[in-house]
Design a protein around this motif. Structure first.
Motif, mmCIF file in Angstrom:
data_model
loop_
_atom_site.group_PDB
_atom_site.id
_atom_site.type_symbol
_atom_site.label_atom_id
_atom_site.label_comp_id
_atom_site.label_asym_id
_atom_site.label_seq_id
_atom_site.Cartn_x
_atom_site.Cartn_y
_atom_site.Cartn_z
ATOM 1 N N ILE A 12 73.001 66.015 40.841
ATOM 2 C CA ILE A 12 71.848 65.201 41.240
ATOM 3 C C ILE A 12 72.027 63.696 41.054
ATOM 4 C CG2 ILE A 12 70.024 66.945 41.073
ATOM 5 C CD1 ILE A 12 69.910 65.173 38.155
ATOM 6 N N ASP A 22 60.922 68.984 21.144
ATOM 7 C CA ASP A 22 60.325 68.673 22.454
ATOM 8 C C ASP A 22 58.957 69.329 22.549
ATOM 9 O OD1 ASP A 22 61.712 67.545 25.309
ATOM 10 O OD2 ASP A 22 59.781 68.562 25.453
ATOM 11 N N LYS A 61 67.382 71.482 43.987
ATOM 12 C CA LYS A 61 68.382 70.450 43.684
ATOM 13 C C LYS A 61 69.202 70.831 42.458
ATOM 14 C CE LYS A 61 66.884 66.074 43.489
ATOM 15 N NZ LYS A 61 65.861 64.989 43.335
ATOM 16 N N ILE A 113 55.641 65.517 18.788
ATOM 17 C CA ILE A 113 55.801 64.645 17.612
ATOM 18 C C ILE A 113 55.033 63.345 17.856
ATOM 19 C CG2 ILE A 113 57.489 63.342 16.235
ATOM 20 C CD1 ILE A 113 57.943 66.325 15.938
ATOM 21 N N ASP A 137 64.862 56.870 29.413
ATOM 22 C CA ASP A 137 63.756 56.213 30.110
ATOM 23 C C ASP A 137 62.756 55.590 29.132
ATOM 24 O OD1 ASP A 137 64.885 57.013 32.467
ATOM 25 O OD2 ASP A 137 63.223 58.270 33.145
HETATM 26 P P1 FAD Z 1 62.860 62.910 30.302
HETATM 27 O O1 FAD Z 1 63.807 63.614 31.178
HETATM 28 O O2 FAD Z 1 61.597 62.443 30.810
HETATM 29 O O3 FAD Z 1 62.709 63.709 28.955
HETATM 30 C C1 FAD Z 1 61.789 63.304 27.970
HETATM 31 C C2 FAD Z 1 61.439 64.508 27.116
HETATM 32 O O4 FAD Z 1 60.663 64.075 26.007
HETATM 33 C C3 FAD Z 1 60.594 65.544 27.848
HETATM 34 O O5 FAD Z 1 61.172 66.816 27.726
HETATM 35 C C4 FAD Z 1 59.234 65.491 27.142
HETATM 36 O O6 FAD Z 1 58.586 66.752 27.102
HETATM 37 C C5 FAD Z 1 59.640 65.033 25.751
HETATM 38 N N1 FAD Z 1 58.575 64.371 25.014
HETATM 39 C C6 FAD Z 1 57.803 63.347 25.424
HETATM 40 N N2 FAD Z 1 56.940 62.987 24.440
HETATM 41 C C7 FAD Z 1 57.181 63.799 23.396
HETATM 42 C C8 FAD Z 1 56.626 63.917 22.081
HETATM 43 N N3 FAD Z 1 55.670 63.088 21.642
HETATM 44 N N4 FAD Z 1 57.104 64.890 21.260
HETATM 45 C C9 FAD Z 1 58.080 65.738 21.682
HETATM 46 N N5 FAD Z 1 58.642 65.660 22.910
HETATM 47 C C10 FAD Z 1 58.208 64.699 23.755
HETATM 48 N N6 FAD Z 1 67.338 61.008 38.484
HETATM 49 C C11 FAD Z 1 68.540 61.213 39.078
HETATM 50 O O7 FAD Z 1 69.540 60.678 38.613
HETATM 51 N N7 FAD Z 1 68.644 62.020 40.192
HETATM 52 C C12 FAD Z 1 67.580 62.674 40.724
HETATM 53 O O8 FAD Z 1 67.716 63.387 41.707
HETATM 54 C C13 FAD Z 1 66.313 62.491 40.098
HETATM 55 N N8 FAD Z 1 65.230 63.129 40.573
HETATM 56 C C14 FAD Z 1 64.026 62.973 39.944
HETATM 57 C C15 FAD Z 1 62.933 63.680 40.400
HETATM 58 C C16 FAD Z 1 61.718 63.559 39.778
HETATM 59 C C17 FAD Z 1 60.553 64.335 40.296
HETATM 60 C C18 FAD Z 1 61.564 62.669 38.673
HETATM 61 C C19 FAD Z 1 60.241 62.496 38.013
HETATM 62 C C20 FAD Z 1 62.638 61.958 38.203
HETATM 63 C C21 FAD Z 1 63.891 62.101 38.826
HETATM 64 N N9 FAD Z 1 65.005 61.430 38.362
HETATM 65 C C22 FAD Z 1 66.231 61.628 38.963
HETATM 66 C C23 FAD Z 1 64.936 60.567 37.157
HETATM 67 C C24 FAD Z 1 65.430 61.322 35.911
HETATM 68 O O9 FAD Z 1 64.923 62.630 35.901
HETATM 69 C C25 FAD Z 1 65.040 60.594 34.639
HETATM 70 O O10 FAD Z 1 65.520 59.267 34.717
HETATM 71 C C26 FAD Z 1 65.652 61.262 33.391
HETATM 72 O O11 FAD Z 1 65.255 62.608 33.297
HETATM 73 C C27 FAD Z 1 65.245 60.519 32.129
HETATM 74 O O12 FAD Z 1 65.752 61.202 31.020
HETATM 75 P P2 FAD Z 1 65.088 61.063 29.575
HETATM 76 O O13 FAD Z 1 65.821 62.002 28.713
HETATM 77 O O14 FAD Z 1 65.021 59.634 29.197
HETATM 78 O O15 FAD Z 1 63.570 61.510 29.757
#
Ligand code: FAD
Length: 447
Positions: free
Chosen positions: A96, A173, A190, A216, A418
């Motif tokens: 992806i 999580d 995907k 958390i 993010d």
């Molecule tokens: P996330 O993946 O958002 O993970 C954060 C985690 O933290 C989640 O599991 C959440 O439940 C957990 N969390 C939040 N608050 C708390 C709390 N207080 N306590 C415990 N757990 C918590 N990027 C690509 O490169 N290619 C793509 O094709 C693509 N498609 C996408 C499609 C969609 C619909 C979306 C929304 C985004 C897409 N992205 C894509 C972007 C990509 O998914 C994100 O940039 C990436 O997942 C960010 O990773 P992360 O680990 O920072 O956050």
């Protein structure tokens, strides 16, 4: 290196997608694979450029020329070893990633035929799983404990890197299963969720503790850890506060996408909580990844029609001299979903939602013009007064996510993904995860 002139005789060959008529009847992955020989030929097209722009464009610094060469020579294990030295989970990015590397490939610039780097990456990691090159590692423990909050790609990388260095890592999580947006955002067509589960089994066997379904409060972190990494993503979607927003039938994109993925994982929802496009005229507002995933999902659910509107202008086709190479626009991407049945329109602002009996029936939109700045700054938007109504009985808001305000954290609390950068890409979240893991290691080695 392999064959420095191969690109002259061998054209770029993509594995392509399953036929539209077939794939819209299921949620299985749309992308196909090439046979081993064709894959090796594709790898041979890499010219091993003296200055590998692909490597520099990749947020995790993948060494593309090196693994393309190993792949071309049929050394799959070696290719995986080089690939996994910079990328924790090539099975995610190989599926992806928008492949910033390919946009920077010299063969993209010279003849718009970049090496199929992303597909080659996926082929290497799949071979590694198939051939048993990926083995469970059992690191010696160093006695220090780290809590990672959020099991999306960023948190998973932090956990993996620190676990392999001997830290005892607990991954928390709020969701019932790990993966973040990989699992509860990106559709199965995907990224099949078995691909996540397969890796999670290895991480668990290697000693990472998964505490799922635990939310958390980042202002009151759990006690008993030497360091923490906050990887909680960008949970708040951007809203559209225009008249009529309270009407029924207007949803944030993730309400639909996350629910559909949960349904495919076997969960059920009461009828009145279902966000389903069956028999509906769907309007998707927003032209990025999330918007296109809404299109593919709406089509599979049985929407009567799907329209996607975007406030920005239609991007120019091909290389844009206004965008200095090797940069490129990463929004408004055309994905596999667009060819599955969707009308796309640009330069449309939404003025108000219209409704009847409390339910949305359409959106009044207005054409806008973008006036280029004379000082090289941002263009400004000018409404033209040309208004129309787009009929819709379901509206999906896919206009991005808000960057979370973070509290002031203590010295032993780190941020990644993010949650740190604002909404971005999986590969950038993974890069952030590696950086944070290195910083945590340096910090814990000192204290
Ligand atoms: P996330 O993946 O958002 O993970 C954060 C985690 O933290 C989640 O599991 C959440 O439940 C957990 N969390 C939040 N608050 C708390 C709390 N207080 N306590 C415990 N757990 C918590 N990027 C690509 O490169 N290619 C793509 O094709 C693509 N498609 C996408 C499609 C969609 C619909 C979306 C929304 C985004 C897409 N992205 C894509 C972007 C990509 O998914 C994100 O940039 C990436 O997942 C960010 O990773 P992360 O680990 O920072 O956050």
């Amino acid at each position: 290196m392999g064959d420095p002139r191969a690109f002259l005789n061998i054209a770029r060959q993509e594995a392509g997608y399953r036929p539209v008529s077939e794939r819209i009847t299921d949620y299985s992955q749309v992308e196909q694979t090439l046979n081993t020989n064709s894959r090796k030929l594709q790898a041979s097209r890499c010219m091993d450029c003296g200055v590998p722009f692909c490597h520099w464009a990749c947020p995790i610094g993948n060494k593309q020329p090196e693994w393309q060469d190993a792949l071309y020579r049929g050394k799959w294990k070696e290719a995986y070893e080089v690939l996994s030295s910079t990328c924790d989970f090539p099975e995610f990015t190989g599926r992806i990633c928008p492949a910033l590397c390919e946009k920077s490939c010299v063969l993209k610039l010279s003849c718009d035929q970049p090496v199929t780097i992303r597909e080659n990456e996926a082929a290497i990691v799949e071979a590694a799983f198939r051939e048993g090159y990926i083995q469970v590692k059992t690191p010696e423990r160093n006695g220090k404990k780290v809590a990672v909050i959020g099991a999306g790609p960023a948190g998973l990388v932090v956990a993996n890197q620190l676990n392999l260095k001997g830290y005892s890592v607990t991954l928390f999580d709020k969701d019932e299963a790990p993966g973040g947006l990989l699992r509860f955002g990106i559709p199965n067509f995907k990224l099949d969720k078995n691909v996540i589960d397969r890796r999670m089994k290895i991480l668990a066997a290697e000693g990472i503790r998964f505490e799922m379904g635990v939310e958390i409060d980042v202002n009151h972190l759990p006690e008993g850890f030497d360091a923490y990494c906050i990887c909680t993503g960008t949970p708040a979607a951007r809203d559209l506060s225009i008249p009529g927003r309270e009407l029924k039938g207007i949803h944030f994109a993730l309400e639909m996408l996350a629910q559909q993925n949960r349904i495919l994982a076997g969960q059920t929802f009461p009828k009145d909580k279902l966000v389903n496009a069956k028999g509906k005229k769907v309007l998707v507002i927003g032209g990025g990844d999330t918007g296109s995933d809404c299109i593919g999902t709406s089509v599979r659910q049985g929407a009567v029609s799907v329209t996607q509107i975007e406030i920005m202008p239609k991007p120019p086709v091909g290389y844009n001299p206004a965008t200095p190479w090797p940069q490129w626009p990463v929004v408004f991407k055309t994905t596999s979903s667009h060819e599955e049945g969707c009308t796309r329109r640009w330069c449309l602002a939404s003025n108000q939602f219209l409704g009847k009996n409390g339910k949305v029936t359409g959106v009044e939109v207005e054409e806008v013009e973008w006036i280029p700045a004379t000082d090289g700054g941002r263009s400004t938007m000018k409404p033209t007064g040309k208004k129309e109504v787009i009929e819709a009985d379901m509206v999906l808001l896919a206009m991005g996510f808000l960057k979370p305000e973070q509290p002031k954290f203590a010295e032993n609390v780190f941020l990644a993904g993010d949650a740190d950068t604002g909404a971005s890409l999986v590969v950038r979240a993974m890069a952030g995860g590696r950086k944070a893991a290195a910083e945590i290691d340096t910090y814990l080695t000192k204290v």
